[in-house]
Write an enzyme that holds these catalytic residues in place. Structure first.
Site: not given
Ligand SMILES: [Zn+2]
Length: 458
Positions: A39, A75, A158, A192, A196, A240-241, A339
């Site tokens: 991620d 995401t 998850y 990710d 962040h 994803d980004h 993002h």
């Molecule tokens: Zn993500």
């Protein structure tokens, strides 16, 4: 060189390009496919940090420098686009927080398991099962939800506390124990989380997080080796980004522009989804003039290129912050990195690497669209594509079975042929121009003879 001759040469070269690019593409290798997402792995991290394991992975396979993902660059929308080949407006997972005006249902990252939100599309793990194979997943978004009445054959509910090693261990176990498992998806939250928390400009923290990610790639290769899968299955590693640095100096505070009683916020930053509680055009005007670093759109005026308009779950007004700007109602900066911004920004793009029997070795490509991955995966697995927004033509040259010629080589040949023909034409004209001066005495003699002959003819 005569223009017609040049056109002929260019047409011949174009024809040769077309002919090499339209091989029948018969795919005979239906080896299993493992799709891995780290991620928030921004494409240019590859240029700024060292990744010995990842480098080893793609140097013997394929590297796509950047992947143009889908708007919004969050995401869930992007993981579902990778799995369906659809833009967010078509697959229905439009944001991290959604509201459906017809059923009045809410969607959040912690309340995501209602099939209602996911059933507008069919992800590849379901299609694989429809084709008679098994699919498995370790925490890829949506894989623990009953979509089209199915979950993957094996999946993990998850839980962010479960380690990468444990997720990987399950996936390699499922793949190695059962030949009918054809598709596996594996998800990991880094880099990710670090992006962040510290912001991507914090190179000390990013270097630590990215080293761990690279070590995880090494662990993946090692485990595939130990289970005899390495080199036999196809593996795609992507994300994803990307991520961009935010700051306290780049805050857009909605409370300074509009009264909270005039709207409901469904999702906030960097793309806000707004339901007006007053006359929509009045609210739109206020939001439009709120900050020069934020654009406001009425739903029907959202630019077509974003593919983010045709869905009930898109709210009447959306606000889009400029790169690195954060929308809040009041207060300080929630995150140092974020993002979700416009998907045309390079900082929002991830990369893609692939390895395995289906892929060319040492092949590099500048960019693809993330929606193009789905038709490629269907082709590798030998299963039919559902309707999608991608194109196999954009990715097929990554495959060893496809006959493709490097465009740069073709352009080089065209230029080379042009230079040679131009030189020959020039030399030919030069020689022709020299001819009259050397034969002038004869010409004059002939002319005189002609002059002499004329009266006789008369
Ligand atoms: Zn993500």
């Amino acid at each position: 060189m005569h223009p017609k001759a040049l056109l002929f040469v260019l047409a011949a070269c174009y024809q040769s390009v077309i002919s090499v690019n339209t091989g029948n593409g018969t795919q005979k290798d239906f080896s299993p496919l493992l799709l891995v997402s780290f991620d928030g792995f921004r494409a240019d991290y590859l240029n700024s940090y060292t990744f010995p394991h990842l480098h080893k992975f793609f140097s013997d396979g394929v590297l796509v420098d950047q992947v143009t993902n889908v708007f919004i660059t969050k995401t869930f929308p992007n993981h579902y686009s990778l799995a369906t080949g659809l833009y967010a407006e078509s697959h229905g997972i439009l944001a991290s927080h959604m509201y459906d005006p017809l059923t009045k249902k809410d969607f959040t990252l912690h309340n995501d398991s209602d099939p209602f939100w996911w059933n507008e599309a069919t992800p590849i793990w379901v299609s694989v099962q429809e084709s008679g194979y098994k699919s498995v997943a370790a925490m890829w978004p949506g894989t623990d939800v009953m979509i089209q009445n199915r979950t993957p054959t094996h999946f993990m509910k998850y839980n962010g506390k479960v380690s990468f090693r444990e997720r990987l261990g399950n996936v390699t176990k499922w793949l190695s124990e059962d030949d009918s498992v054809k598709f596996a998806a594996l998800y990991w939250e880094e880099p990710d989380y670090t992006g962040h928390t510290y912001g991507p400009d914090n190179t000390t923290e990013m270097a630590k997080a990215l080293k761990k990610v690279d070590d995880d790639v090494g662990l993946l290769m090692e485990q595939l080796n130990q289970t005899g899968l390495w080199g036999k299955i196809n593996v795609i590693i992507t994300s994803d980004h990307g991520m961009v640095q935010c700051s306290q100096g780049r805050l857009i505070q909605l409370d300074q522009c509009v009264n909270r009683s005039s709207y409901i916020v469904v999702d906030l930053t960097p793309v806000a989804a707004i339901i007006p509680l007053i006359e929509p055009s009045d609210l739109y005007k206020k939001l439009s003039n709120c900050n020069t670093h934020m654009k406001a759109y009425m739903k029907d005026a959202i630019p077509d290129r974003l593919h983010y308009k045709n869905n009930e779950r898109i709210q009447p007004i959306i606000l889009v912050a400029d790169e690195g700007w954060t929308i809040v109602q009041q207060g300080g900066l929630p995150r140092l990195g974020d993002h979700g911004y416009d998907n045309s920004l390079r900082s929002m793009h991830p990369f893609l690497a692939a390895h395995g029997p289906a892929f060319r070795k040492g092949y590099r490509k500048e960019s693809i669209n993330s929606v193009d991955l789905y038709p490629l995966m269907c082709h590798i697995l030998g299963i039919p594509e559902k309707p999608n927004n991608g194109s196999f033509a954009h990715t097929r040259c990554m495959l060893v079975t496809e006959k493709c010629t490097d465009l740069a080589v073709v352009v080089g040949i065209v230029i080379g042929v042009f230079i040679v023909l131009t030189t020959i034409t020039f030399l030919f004209r030069l020689m022709k121009n020299r001819e009259p001066s050397s034969s002038r005495p004869f010409a004059r003699l002939e002319l005189q003879e002609d002059d002499d002959d004329d009266p006789l003819l008369d």
